[in-house]
Design a protein around this motif. Structure first.
Motif, PDB file in Angstrom:
ATOM      1  N   MET A 201     -55.790 -56.531  13.222  1.00  0.00           N
ATOM      2  CA  MET A 201     -55.404 -55.417  12.384  1.00  0.00           C
ATOM      3  C   MET A 201     -56.614 -55.007  11.532  1.00  0.00           C
ATOM      4  SD  MET A 201     -52.651 -55.475   9.308  1.00  0.00           S
ATOM      5  CE  MET A 201     -51.205 -54.544   9.667  1.00  0.00           C
ATOM      6  N   SER A 202     -56.944 -53.730  11.575  1.00  0.00           N
ATOM      7  CA  SER A 202     -58.101 -53.267  10.810  1.00  0.00           C
ATOM      8  C   SER A 202     -57.682 -52.910   9.382  1.00  0.00           C
ATOM      9  CB  SER A 202     -58.735 -52.056  11.481  1.00  0.00           C
ATOM     10  OG  SER A 202     -57.824 -50.982  11.496  1.00  0.00           O
ATOM     11  N   ARG A 203     -58.658 -52.917   8.522  1.00  0.00           N
ATOM     12  CA  ARG A 203     -58.397 -52.620   7.113  1.00  0.00           C
ATOM     13  C   ARG A 203     -58.347 -51.123   6.908  1.00  0.00           C
ATOM     14  NH1 ARG A 203     -62.011 -56.620   3.563  1.00  0.00           N
ATOM     15  NH2 ARG A 203     -60.260 -56.512   2.167  1.00  0.00           N
ATOM     16  N   ARG A 204     -57.521 -50.695   6.001  1.00  0.00           N
ATOM     17  CA  ARG A 204     -57.377 -49.278   5.678  1.00  0.00           C
ATOM     18  C   ARG A 204     -58.460 -48.889   4.679  1.00  0.00           C
ATOM     19  NH1 ARG A 204     -53.327 -45.188   3.961  1.00  0.00           N
ATOM     20  NH2 ARG A 204     -54.765 -43.491   3.608  1.00  0.00           N
ATOM     21  N   LYS A 205     -59.060 -47.747   4.857  1.00  0.00           N
ATOM     22  CA  LYS A 205     -60.026 -47.208   3.899  1.00  0.00           C
ATOM     23  C   LYS A 205     -59.293 -46.204   3.021  1.00  0.00           C
ATOM     24  CE  LYS A 205     -63.999 -48.940   5.298  1.00  0.00           C
ATOM     25  NZ  LYS A 205     -64.956 -49.595   4.501  1.00  0.00           N
ATOM     26  N   TRP A 206     -59.295 -46.428   1.742  1.00  0.00           N
ATOM     27  CA  TRP A 206     -58.626 -45.546   0.787  1.00  0.00           C
ATOM     28  C   TRP A 206     -59.678 -44.665   0.119  1.00  0.00           C
ATOM     29  CZ3 TRP A 206     -53.376 -45.681   0.535  1.00  0.00           C
ATOM     30  CH2 TRP A 206     -52.742 -46.806   1.068  1.00  0.00           C
ATOM     31  N   THR A 207     -59.389 -43.381   0.000  1.00  0.00           N
ATOM     32  CA  THR A 207     -60.307 -42.503  -0.725  1.00  0.00           C
ATOM     33  C   THR A 207     -60.109 -42.730  -2.216  1.00  0.00           C
ATOM     34  OG1 THR A 207     -58.735 -40.656  -0.909  1.00  0.00           O
ATOM     35  CG2 THR A 207     -60.133 -40.745   1.087  1.00  0.00           C
ATOM     36  N   ALA A 208     -61.068 -42.294  -2.996  1.00  0.00           N
ATOM     37  CA  ALA A 208     -60.969 -42.443  -4.449  1.00  0.00           C
ATOM     38  C   ALA A 208     -59.743 -41.690  -4.968  1.00  0.00           C
ATOM     39  CB  ALA A 208     -62.236 -41.925  -5.114  1.00  0.00           C
ATOM     40  N   GLU A 209     -59.457 -40.539  -4.390  1.00  0.00           N
ATOM     41  CA  GLU A 209     -58.302 -39.752  -4.837  1.00  0.00           C
ATOM     42  C   GLU A 209     -56.987 -40.466  -4.515  1.00  0.00           C
ATOM     43  OE1 GLU A 209     -56.408 -35.386  -3.973  1.00  0.00           O
ATOM     44  OE2 GLU A 209     -58.580 -35.556  -4.160  1.00  0.00           O
ATOM     45  N   GLU A 210     -56.908 -41.091  -3.334  1.00  0.00           N
ATOM     46  CA  GLU A 210     -55.706 -41.842  -2.979  1.00  0.00           C
ATOM     47  C   GLU A 210     -55.504 -43.015  -3.930  1.00  0.00           C
ATOM     48  OE1 GLU A 210     -55.336 -41.304   1.846  1.00  0.00           O
ATOM     49  OE2 GLU A 210     -56.907 -42.620   1.065  1.00  0.00           O
ATOM     50  N   LYS A 211     -56.592 -43.729  -4.224  1.00  0.00           N
ATOM     51  CA  LYS A 211     -56.505 -44.857  -5.153  1.00  0.00           C
ATOM     52  C   LYS A 211     -56.027 -44.383  -6.521  1.00  0.00           C
ATOM     53  CE  LYS A 211     -60.339 -47.442  -3.087  1.00  0.00           C
ATOM     54  NZ  LYS A 211     -61.683 -47.973  -3.337  1.00  0.00           N
ATOM     55  N   MET A 212     -56.600 -43.282  -7.003  1.00  0.00           N
ATOM     56  CA  MET A 212     -56.223 -42.755  -8.313  1.00  0.00           C
ATOM     57  C   MET A 212     -54.741 -42.398  -8.339  1.00  0.00           C
ATOM     58  SD  MET A 212     -57.492 -39.338 -10.302  1.00  0.00           S
ATOM     59  CE  MET A 212     -56.609 -38.299  -9.138  1.00  0.00           C
ATOM     60  N   ASN A 213     -54.261 -41.744  -7.286  1.00  0.00           N
ATOM     61  CA  ASN A 213     -52.851 -41.357  -7.246  1.00  0.00           C
ATOM     62  C   ASN A 213     -51.925 -42.563  -7.231  1.00  0.00           C
ATOM     63  OD1 ASN A 213     -53.331 -38.578  -7.331  1.00  0.00           O
ATOM     64  ND2 ASN A 213     -53.544 -38.446  -5.119  1.00  0.00           N
ATOM     65  N   ILE A 214     -52.307 -43.620  -6.521  1.00  0.00           N
ATOM     66  CA  ILE A 214     -51.496 -44.837  -6.487  1.00  0.00           C
ATOM     67  C   ILE A 214     -51.488 -45.497  -7.862  1.00  0.00           C
ATOM     68  CG2 ILE A 214     -51.336 -47.172  -5.522  1.00  0.00           C
ATOM     69  CD1 ILE A 214     -52.449 -45.932  -2.881  1.00  0.00           C
ATOM     70  N   VAL A 215     -52.648 -45.566  -8.500  1.00  0.00           N
ATOM     71  CA  VAL A 215     -52.734 -46.165  -9.841  1.00  0.00           C
ATOM     72  C   VAL A 215     -51.890 -45.353 -10.829  1.00  0.00           C
ATOM     73  CG1 VAL A 215     -54.281 -46.580 -11.787  1.00  0.00           C
ATOM     74  CG2 VAL A 215     -54.944 -47.306  -9.504  1.00  0.00           C
ATOM     75  N   LEU A 216     -51.999 -44.041 -10.781  1.00  0.00           N
ATOM     76  CA  LEU A 216     -51.220 -43.199 -11.698  1.00  0.00           C
ATOM     77  C   LEU A 216     -49.730 -43.332 -11.430  1.00  0.00           C
ATOM     78  CD1 LEU A 216     -53.425 -39.984 -11.853  1.00  0.00           C
ATOM     79  CD2 LEU A 216     -53.138 -41.741 -13.615  1.00  0.00           C
ATOM     80  N   GLU A 217     -49.350 -43.473 -10.172  1.00  0.00           N
ATOM     81  CA  GLU A 217     -47.941 -43.685  -9.834  1.00  0.00           C
ATOM     82  C   GLU A 217     -47.437 -44.977 -10.475  1.00  0.00           C
ATOM     83  OE1 GLU A 217     -45.237 -44.514  -5.845  1.00  0.00           O
ATOM     84  OE2 GLU A 217     -47.160 -43.460  -5.621  1.00  0.00           O
ATOM     85  N   GLY A 218     -48.259 -46.003 -10.425  1.00  0.00           N
ATOM     86  CA  GLY A 218     -47.874 -47.285 -11.022  1.00  0.00           C
ATOM     87  C   GLY A 218     -47.861 -47.255 -12.538  1.00  0.00           C
ATOM     88  N   MET A 219     -48.614 -46.341 -13.137  1.00  0.00           N
ATOM     89  CA  MET A 219     -48.672 -46.255 -14.593  1.00  0.00           C
ATOM     90  C   MET A 219     -47.597 -45.344 -15.180  1.00  0.00           C
ATOM     91  SD  MET A 219     -52.809 -46.129 -15.057  1.00  0.00           S
ATOM     92  CE  MET A 219     -52.805 -46.176 -16.851  1.00  0.00           C
ATOM     93  N   ALA A 220     -46.836 -44.685 -14.315  1.00  0.00           N
ATOM     94  CA  ALA A 220     -45.779 -43.790 -14.782  1.00  0.00           C
ATOM     95  C   ALA A 220     -44.699 -44.603 -15.504  1.00  0.00           C
ATOM     96  CB  ALA A 220     -45.168 -43.041 -13.609  1.00  0.00           C
ATOM     97  N   PRO A 221     -44.072 -44.010 -16.521  1.00  0.00           N
ATOM     98  CA  PRO A 221     -43.009 -44.725 -17.238  1.00  0.00           C
ATOM     99  C   PRO A 221     -41.898 -45.165 -16.284  1.00  0.00           C
ATOM    100  CG  PRO A 221     -43.577 -42.690 -18.370  1.00  0.00           C
ATOM    101  CD  PRO A 221     -44.298 -42.677 -17.056  1.00  0.00           C
ATOM    102  N   GLY A 222     -41.538 -46.418 -16.383  1.00  0.00           N
ATOM    103  CA  GLY A 222     -40.464 -46.971 -15.567  1.00  0.00           C
ATOM    104  C   GLY A 222     -40.874 -47.341 -14.152  1.00  0.00           C
ATOM    105  N   ALA A 223     -42.142 -47.226 -13.826  1.00  0.00           N
ATOM    106  CA  ALA A 223     -42.604 -47.552 -12.474  1.00  0.00           C
ATOM    107  C   ALA A 223     -42.522 -49.049 -12.235  1.00  0.00           C
ATOM    108  CB  ALA A 223     -44.032 -47.065 -12.271  1.00  0.00           C
ATOM    109  N   ASN A 224     -42.169 -49.413 -11.021  1.00  0.00           N
ATOM    110  CA  ASN A 224     -42.106 -50.805 -10.602  1.00  0.00           C
ATOM    111  C   ASN A 224     -43.316 -51.060  -9.709  1.00  0.00           C
ATOM    112  OD1 ASN A 224     -41.564 -53.112  -8.935  1.00  0.00           O
ATOM    113  ND2 ASN A 224     -39.426 -52.980  -9.578  1.00  0.00           N
ATOM    114  N   ILE A 225     -44.258 -51.879 -10.187  1.00  0.00           N
ATOM    115  CA  ILE A 225     -45.505 -52.117  -9.464  1.00  0.00           C
ATOM    116  C   ILE A 225     -45.240 -52.708  -8.088  1.00  0.00           C
ATOM    117  CG2 ILE A 225     -47.741 -53.298  -9.490  1.00  0.00           C
ATOM    118  CD1 ILE A 225     -47.363 -51.017 -11.589  1.00  0.00           C
ATOM    119  N   SER A 226     -44.303 -53.622  -7.988  1.00  0.00           N
ATOM    120  CA  SER A 226     -43.981 -54.217  -6.691  1.00  0.00           C
ATOM    121  C   SER A 226     -43.557 -53.148  -5.697  1.00  0.00           C
ATOM    122  CB  SER A 226     -42.855 -55.243  -6.832  1.00  0.00           C
ATOM    123  OG  SER A 226     -43.256 -56.304  -7.640  1.00  0.00           O
ATOM    124  N   GLU A 227     -42.731 -52.228  -6.141  1.00  0.00           N
ATOM    125  CA  GLU A 227     -42.242 -51.162  -5.273  1.00  0.00           C
ATOM    126  C   GLU A 227     -43.365 -50.189  -4.889  1.00  0.00           C
ATOM    127  OE1 GLU A 227     -39.108 -47.555  -5.765  1.00  0.00           O
ATOM    128  OE2 GLU A 227     -38.453 -49.532  -6.443  1.00  0.00           O
TER     129      GLU A 227
END
Length: 69
Positions: free
Chosen positions: A1-27
C-alpha cells in the motif's frame, strides 16, 4: 500500500475541521483515513506557522503603502 500525499491545502482543511467547535478528532481522522498522531503533528505545524506569521513585521506591501502616505 502506497502512502497518500496530502497537499498543504488539504492538510489545512483537515486541521480546521478538527478545530471546529464540537469536532471529534477520532471521527475526523477516521473520515480522512489518517492517524490521530498525524493530525496532531499537522495541527502543531499549522499553529506554529500561524504564530510565526503573526509575529512577523509588516509586509512589503504595507511598508509601500505607509511610504505613500
Amino acid at each position: 500500500m502506497s502512502r497518500r500525499k496530502w497537499t498543504a491545502e488539504e492538510k489545512m482543511n483537515i486541521v480546521l475541521e478538527g478545530m471546529a467547535p464540537g469536532a471529534n478528532i477520532s471521527e475526523v481522522c477516521r473520515n480522512h483515513g489518517i492517524a490521530q498522531t498525524l493530525y496532531y503533528r499537522w495541527r502543531e505545524a499549522f499553529l506554529q506557522a500561524g504564530l510565526s506569521g503573526l509575529s512577523a513585521g509588516p509586509s512589503t506591501r504595507e511598508q509601500q503603502l505607509e511610504k505613500e502616505l
